[in-house]
Design a protein around this motif. Structure first.
Motif, PDB file in Angstrom:
ATOM      1  N   GLY A 213      -8.757  10.823 -22.193  1.00 23.61           N
ATOM      2  CA  GLY A 213      -7.972  10.050 -23.136  1.00 23.61           C
ATOM      3  C   GLY A 213      -6.483  10.022 -22.849  1.00 23.61           C
ATOM      4  O   GLY A 213      -5.712   9.454 -23.613  1.00 23.61           O
ATOM      5  N   ARG A 214      -6.074  10.606 -21.720  1.00 26.93           N
ATOM      6  CA  ARG A 214      -4.646  10.642 -21.370  1.00 26.93           C
ATOM      7  C   ARG A 214      -4.361   9.813 -20.116  1.00 26.93           C
ATOM      8  O   ARG A 214      -3.377  10.039 -19.424  1.00 26.93           O
ATOM      9  CB  ARG A 214      -4.198  12.091 -21.136  1.00 26.93           C
ATOM     10  CG  ARG A 214      -4.230  12.963 -22.363  1.00 26.93           C
ATOM     11  CD  ARG A 214      -3.054  12.686 -23.274  1.00 26.93           C
ATOM     12  NE  ARG A 214      -1.783  13.004 -22.622  1.00 26.93           N
ATOM     13  CZ  ARG A 214      -0.595  12.622 -23.076  1.00 26.93           C
ATOM     14  NH1 ARG A 214      -0.520  11.878 -24.182  1.00 26.93           N
ATOM     15  NH2 ARG A 214       0.513  12.951 -22.443  1.00 26.93           N
ATOM     16  N   GLY A 215      -5.196   8.814 -19.872  1.00 28.37           N
ATOM     17  CA  GLY A 215      -5.041   8.022 -18.658  1.00 28.37           C
ATOM     18  C   GLY A 215      -3.760   7.216 -18.611  1.00 28.37           C
ATOM     19  O   GLY A 215      -3.055   7.189 -17.594  1.00 28.37           O
ATOM     20  N   VAL A 216      -3.429   6.541 -19.716  1.00 32.33           N
ATOM     21  CA  VAL A 216      -2.232   5.695 -19.743  1.00 32.33           C
ATOM     22  C   VAL A 216      -0.980   6.550 -19.581  1.00 32.33           C
ATOM     23  O   VAL A 216      -0.064   6.202 -18.825  1.00 32.33           O
ATOM     24  CB  VAL A 216      -2.176   4.879 -21.052  1.00 32.33           C
ATOM     25  CG1 VAL A 216      -0.863   4.118 -21.157  1.00 32.33           C
ATOM     26  CG2 VAL A 216      -3.351   3.905 -21.114  1.00 32.33           C
ATOM     27  N   ALA A 217      -0.935   7.684 -20.281  1.00 28.23           N
ATOM     28  CA  ALA A 217       0.230   8.569 -20.150  1.00 28.23           C
ATOM     29  C   ALA A 217       0.345   9.104 -18.730  1.00 28.23           C
ATOM     30  O   ALA A 217       1.454   9.303 -18.214  1.00 28.23           O
ATOM     31  CB  ALA A 217       0.108   9.730 -21.140  1.00 28.23           C
ATOM     32  N   SER A 218      -0.784   9.293 -18.063  1.00 28.74           N
ATOM     33  CA  SER A 218      -0.773   9.889 -16.722  1.00 28.74           C
ATOM     34  C   SER A 218      -0.259   8.936 -15.656  1.00 28.74           C
ATOM     35  O   SER A 218       0.190   9.394 -14.598  1.00 28.74           O
ATOM     36  CB  SER A 218      -2.187  10.354 -16.348  1.00 28.74           C
ATOM     37  OG  SER A 218      -2.639  11.351 -17.236  1.00 28.74           O
ATOM     38  N   ILE A 219      -0.332   7.626 -15.902  1.00 32.32           N
ATOM     39  CA  ILE A 219       0.134   6.687 -14.877  1.00 32.32           C
ATOM     40  C   ILE A 219       1.603   6.327 -15.050  1.00 32.32           C
ATOM     41  O   ILE A 219       2.139   5.526 -14.284  1.00 32.32           O
ATOM     42  CB  ILE A 219      -0.714   5.396 -14.850  1.00 32.32           C
ATOM     43  CG1 ILE A 219      -0.580   4.606 -16.158  1.00 32.32           C
ATOM     44  CG2 ILE A 219      -2.168   5.707 -14.527  1.00 32.32           C
ATOM     45  CD1 ILE A 219      -1.260   3.237 -16.115  1.00 32.32           C
ATOM     46  N   ALA A 220       2.270   6.925 -16.017  1.00 34.84           N
ATOM     47  CA  ALA A 220       3.690   6.613 -16.227  1.00 34.84           C
ATOM     48  C   ALA A 220       4.504   6.925 -14.981  1.00 34.84           C
ATOM     49  O   ALA A 220       5.376   6.144 -14.581  1.00 34.84           O
ATOM     50  CB  ALA A 220       4.215   7.390 -17.427  1.00 34.84           C
ATOM     51  N   ASN A 221       4.239   8.068 -14.357  1.00 32.58           N
ATOM     52  CA  ASN A 221       4.968   8.427 -13.136  1.00 32.58           C
ATOM     53  C   ASN A 221       4.685   7.454 -11.998  1.00 32.58           C
ATOM     54  O   ASN A 221       5.568   7.155 -11.197  1.00 32.58           O
ATOM     55  CB  ASN A 221       4.605   9.847 -12.703  1.00 32.58           C
ATOM     56  CG  ASN A 221       5.302  10.898 -13.531  1.00 32.58           C
ATOM     57  OD1 ASN A 221       6.442  10.725 -13.934  1.00 32.58           O
ATOM     58  ND2 ASN A 221       4.617  11.999 -13.812  1.00 32.58           N
ATOM     59  N   MET A 222       3.436   6.989 -11.921  1.00 26.62           N
ATOM     60  CA  MET A 222       3.093   6.014 -10.893  1.00 26.62           C
ATOM     61  C   MET A 222       3.865   4.720 -11.105  1.00 26.62           C
ATOM     62  O   MET A 222       4.367   4.129 -10.139  1.00 26.62           O
ATOM     63  CB  MET A 222       1.590   5.716 -10.921  1.00 26.62           C
ATOM     64  CG  MET A 222       1.203   4.685  -9.888  1.00 26.62           C
ATOM     65  SD  MET A 222      -0.506   4.119  -9.886  1.00 26.62           S
ATOM     66  CE  MET A 222      -1.348   5.181 -10.969  1.00 26.62           C
ATOM     67  N   LEU A 223       3.994   4.289 -12.347  1.00 22.47           N
ATOM     68  CA  LEU A 223       4.729   3.060 -12.630  1.00 22.47           C
ATOM     69  C   LEU A 223       6.202   3.208 -12.270  1.00 22.47           C
ATOM     70  O   LEU A 223       6.826   2.252 -11.795  1.00 22.47           O
ATOM     71  CB  LEU A 223       4.579   2.688 -14.107  1.00 22.47           C
ATOM     72  CG  LEU A 223       3.173   2.253 -14.542  1.00 22.47           C
ATOM     73  CD1 LEU A 223       3.134   2.016 -16.035  1.00 22.47           C
ATOM     74  CD2 LEU A 223       2.726   1.011 -13.788  1.00 22.47           C
ATOM     75  N   THR A 224       6.763   4.386 -12.489  1.00 27.27           N
ATOM     76  CA  THR A 224       8.146   4.609 -12.079  1.00 27.27           C
ATOM     77  C   THR A 224       8.299   4.381 -10.583  1.00 27.27           C
ATOM     78  O   THR A 224       9.221   3.686 -10.128  1.00 27.27           O
ATOM     79  CB  THR A 224       8.587   6.043 -12.435  1.00 27.27           C
ATOM     80  OG1 THR A 224       8.570   6.202 -13.855  1.00 27.27           O
ATOM     81  CG2 THR A 224       9.989   6.329 -11.921  1.00 27.27           C
TER      82      THR A 224
ATOM     83  N   PRO B 195       0.806  -1.220   0.000  1.00 24.18           N
ATOM     84  CA  PRO B 195       0.000   0.000   0.000  1.00 24.18           C
ATOM     85  C   PRO B 195       0.839   1.271   0.000  1.00 24.18           C
ATOM     86  O   PRO B 195       0.430   2.285  -0.579  1.00 24.18           O
ATOM     87  CB  PRO B 195      -0.844  -0.108   1.272  1.00 24.18           C
ATOM     88  CG  PRO B 195      -0.219  -1.168   2.093  1.00 24.18           C
ATOM     89  CD  PRO B 195       0.460  -2.085   1.137  1.00 24.18           C
ATOM     90  N   LEU B 196       2.026   1.230   0.600  1.00 25.64           N
ATOM     91  CA  LEU B 196       2.873   2.427   0.588  1.00 25.64           C
ATOM     92  C   LEU B 196       3.355   2.742  -0.822  1.00 25.64           C
ATOM     93  O   LEU B 196       3.448   3.915  -1.214  1.00 25.64           O
ATOM     94  CB  LEU B 196       4.064   2.239   1.524  1.00 25.64           C
ATOM     95  CG  LEU B 196       3.746   2.131   3.018  1.00 25.64           C
ATOM     96  CD1 LEU B 196       5.034   1.986   3.821  1.00 25.64           C
ATOM     97  CD2 LEU B 196       2.944   3.333   3.506  1.00 25.64           C
ATOM     98  N   ALA B 197       3.679   1.717  -1.595  1.00 24.21           N
ATOM     99  CA  ALA B 197       4.114   1.931  -2.972  1.00 24.21           C
ATOM    100  C   ALA B 197       3.020   2.606  -3.785  1.00 24.21           C
ATOM    101  O   ALA B 197       3.275   3.565  -4.541  1.00 24.21           O
ATOM    102  CB  ALA B 197       4.505   0.602  -3.613  1.00 24.21           C
ATOM    103  N   MET B 198       1.796   2.131  -3.640  1.00 20.54           N
ATOM    104  CA  MET B 198       0.698   2.707  -4.406  1.00 20.54           C
ATOM    105  C   MET B 198       0.305   4.079  -3.881  1.00 20.54           C
ATOM    106  O   MET B 198      -0.131   4.949  -4.647  1.00 20.54           O
ATOM    107  CB  MET B 198      -0.477   1.734  -4.400  1.00 20.54           C
ATOM    108  CG  MET B 198      -0.168   0.494  -5.232  1.00 20.54           C
ATOM    109  SD  MET B 198      -1.493  -0.699  -5.288  1.00 20.54           S
ATOM    110  CE  MET B 198      -1.380  -1.370  -3.641  1.00 20.54           C
ATOM    111  N   THR B 199       0.482   4.289  -2.576  1.00 14.12           N
ATOM    112  CA  THR B 199       0.229   5.610  -2.001  1.00 14.12           C
ATOM    113  C   THR B 199       1.219   6.622  -2.545  1.00 14.12           C
ATOM    114  O   THR B 199       0.847   7.730  -2.962  1.00 14.12           O
ATOM    115  CB  THR B 199       0.343   5.537  -0.460  1.00 14.12           C
ATOM    116  OG1 THR B 199      -0.640   4.616   0.034  1.00 14.12           O
ATOM    117  CG2 THR B 199       0.144   6.893   0.181  1.00 14.12           C
ATOM    118  N   ASP B 200       2.498   6.250  -2.553  1.00 16.25           N
ATOM    119  CA  ASP B 200       3.537   7.117  -3.101  1.00 16.25           C
ATOM    120  C   ASP B 200       3.285   7.363  -4.590  1.00 16.25           C
ATOM    121  O   ASP B 200       3.428   8.492  -5.093  1.00 16.25           O
ATOM    122  CB  ASP B 200       4.909   6.463  -2.884  1.00 16.25           C
ATOM    123  CG  ASP B 200       6.057   7.449  -2.950  1.00 16.25           C
ATOM    124  OD1 ASP B 200       5.910   8.501  -3.583  1.00 16.25           O
ATOM    125  OD2 ASP B 200       7.125   7.140  -2.380  1.00 16.25           O
ATOM    126  N   GLY B 201       2.907   6.321  -5.303  1.00 17.58           N
ATOM    127  CA  GLY B 201       2.623   6.467  -6.726  1.00 17.58           C
ATOM    128  C   GLY B 201       1.458   7.400  -6.991  1.00 17.58           C
ATOM    129  O   GLY B 201       1.507   8.225  -7.920  1.00 17.58           O
TER     130      GLY B 201
END
Length: 616
Positions: free
Chosen positions: A326-337, A174-180
């Motif tokens: 329409g920019r959802g995938v691009a917006s989660i790039a930082n979360m994936l990092t 949960p901390l990883a997803m919270t930080d993301g």
């Protein structure tokens, strides 16, 4: 009369003995004394008098020579050292036991209350709740956003997370997803200030965790074609979400980020990634009822049983649009990092913990007449685990450093390119390392490594998720190829330049020359391969993607080990670790190419071999 009773005697033997002496001068009182004595001997014979001492966890900060040396070199702040020293003591005294309780008392799902109302409550143990409070108190997420140490703030935060992870009962998930989630909100600059402040606070009463609800039944990593959830616009500008989420981790979180397709007034939506938008939803309404979320069931997993993972039906879930449409995938790039970096940190943390326990145990376990630490073969095995762990640590911390520089707007173009390339490389390679190192570590405990109540087997079960969550090894290898293609090869040029500079700086060390020579030869081979691959059939690079990623990881890890060993305050063990790492095949993609592994005909034969004998 002399009476001799074997310690294996039993009640029957004593009965016969009493008969044989009934006419002698031995009294029955003497026989009773003998009976008691024999039973005591028998008890000791049944159980034995030897009990193996268990491996003890001591302050993981004081026991980690590489971590302390790394911080002395790059972040020589007394405040950091004091905090990590104190935190290490808290891990031993409090947190490790809480993590173990989470393993023994996994979450359960309560569908209905006593009066038949649907409540869908995920009930977690008190230790899980306590770990949430501790995470806030210790600033495990907050430290990354307070940026007290400038470019090195992420290194400080992740050094603490690295110590925390093996004891945390998977609360790092949960901390990883919270930080993301915090990273996404910050990078998008959207007006959800309260959510951001709650995600990054040290106030345990206000601290929120976030989920990440992306995976659906049609696809895991392939969210572009696999997402069926739709979002219907409401008059107040919010949306209601409808869909089925197949795999949601930390489902007991306070809020979540999720992808959905916005529909028009006729219910139509755009297919593919261009139709996906990113939403924020609170899991619970103000009155404590579910926000249109039905928990279908909890997943029965191989490991990470501490973390509530569920299948969810979204039935009118109120949500706020975070990204542009329409920019959802691009917006989660930082979360994936962020989540991929956490994955690497947890992998290295697991490797370090099992290595510490193995060496501690070797000092108290005897076999064949001497302690394990005095068996050269055993120590050689532990030495190999140590080399793997050191390489993984340095790669992971370098990625954390690059992230910190990017967030503080001090990153060079090379830093930015390296962060893009090395994030998937670090995640995929350290995950594979962790499974191997933890498995080998369990073996060093013999049969006890396979016994559940030692707490050791759960380490291997939990490590297995690291190569699956946030992208499998092959998915991430293809992401490495995408980073090369999208940057027109700039990420590779940054890689080659950076490695060359590190090796040039270390070349003055005579002790390190064998390692430097091996790295230079491997780097040259990799350059030749990448140049040649550009003119070969399109499938060549895809077939080589995994070996290419491994080559990038091994070469860069070697360069970092050499760089650390060339530091003026490095020790002879730092030099030895660099030399040992560089003895392996550092560039498997060149080795594979030399025997035709990536040729089109090889791909055809791979298919024939895999499906040989399969009946339709």
């Amino acid at each position: 009369m002399a009476v001799r009773v074997c310690c294996r005697g039993n009640r029957l033997a004593l009965h016969l003995l009493s008969r044989s002496v009934s006419h002698s001068s031995v009294s029955m009182e003497s026989v009773d004394e003998l009976d008691s004595h024999t039973r005591a001997l028998f008890s000791r014979s049944a159980i034995g008098t030897f009990f193996q001492e268990r491996p003890l966890l001591t302050n993981p900060f004081t026991q980690d020579a590489l971590l302390r040396a790394y911080l002395r070199r790059h972040l020589p702040e007394q405040e950091v050292e004091r905090d990590l020293l104190r935190f290490g003591e808290r891990l031993v005294a409090e947190i490790d036991a809480l993590g173990r309780q989470c393993e023994l008392k996994p979450p359960v799902l309560q569908h209905y209350d006593a009066w038949g109302r649907r409540v869908d409550r995920i009930l977690t143990c008190d230790a899980w709740t306590r770990l949430k409070r501790i995470s806030a108190q210790e600033g495990l997420v907050a430290a990354g956003y307070e940026r007290t140490y400038g470019d090195w703030s992420r290194v400080y935060q992740m050094s603490k997370m690295y110590l925390f992870a093996p004891s945390a009962g998977l609360y790092t998930c949960p901390l990883a997803m919270t930080d993301g989630a915090a990273k996404v909100i910050e990078s998008l600059g959207v007006p959800v200030r309260e959510a951001f402040e709650r995600l990054t606070t040290r106030d345990e009463k206000r601290f929120w965790t976030s989920g990440q609800w992306m995976t659906e039944r049609r696809g895991g990593s392939d969210v572009s074609s696999g997402t069926e959830t739709v979002a219907r616009r409401q008059q107040d500008g919010w949306f209601k979400l409808y869909g089925f989420k197949w795999f949601t981790s930390a489902t007991d979180a306070d809020m979540t980020l999720t992808l959905a397709r916005i529909t028009d007034q006729h219910g139509r939506s755009t297919a593919g990634s261009s139709g996906l938008s990113l939403f924020l939803a609170e899991v619970w309404d103000a009155d404590g009822s579910s926000n249109g979320v039905e928990v279908q069931r909890l997943k029965d997993k191989l490991g990470t049983r501490q973390v509530p993972t569920a299948e969810l039906l979204l039935d009118g879930t109120n949500a706020q649009l975070l990204s542009e449409e329409g920019r959802g995938v691009a917006s989660i790039a930082n979360m994936l990092t962020i989540t991929r970096i956490y994955n690497a940190v947890c992998a290295v943390g697991a490797m370090r913990r099992i290595s510490h326990l193995c060496r501690e145990y070797a000092c108290k376990r005897s076999a064949f007449g001497k302690l394990l630490k005095d068996h050269a073969l055993h120590v050689q095995t532990l030495s190999r685990l140590e080399v793997e762990t050191r390489a993984a640590f340095l790669l992971t911390m370098e990625v954390c450093r690059l992230l910190g520089r990017e967030e503080n707007r001090s990153a060079s173009d090379r830093d930015t390119l390296l962060l893009r390339l090395l994030t998937p490389v670090a995640k995929l390679y350290t995950a594979k390392q962790a499974v191997c190192v933890v498995s080998e570590g369990l073996e060093s405990f013999g049969g006890q490594g396979y016994i559940e109540d030692t707490g050791l087997p759960s380490m291997l079960r939990d490590a297995q998720v690291l190569s699956i969550w946030e992208g499998t090894t092959n998915v991430l290898s293809l992401d490495v190829l995408r980073s090369i293609a999208k940057s027109s090869g700039s990420v590779l040029r940054a890689f080659f330049t950076d490695v060359n500079e590190r090796l040039l700086a270390a070349d003055a060390s005579a002790a390190l020359r064998p390692a430097v020579a091996s790295l230079c030869a491997s780097l040259s081979g990799l350059e030749r391969f990448t140049r040649a691959a550009a003119s070969r059939p399109a499938g060549t690079l895809e077939l080589s993607a995994r070996d290419l990623s491994y080559s990038l990881a091994r070469i860069y890890m070697g360069a970092l080990l050499v760089d650390h060993a060339a530091w003026e305050k490095a020790t002879h063990t730092d030099v030895y670790a660099a030399l040992r790492w560089c003895e392996q095949d550092l560039c498997p993609v060149v080795s594979g190419d030399s025997v035709g592994c990536y040729d089109p005909q090889t791909a055809a034969m791979d298919t024939a071999l895999v499906y040989d004998g399969l009946k339709p």
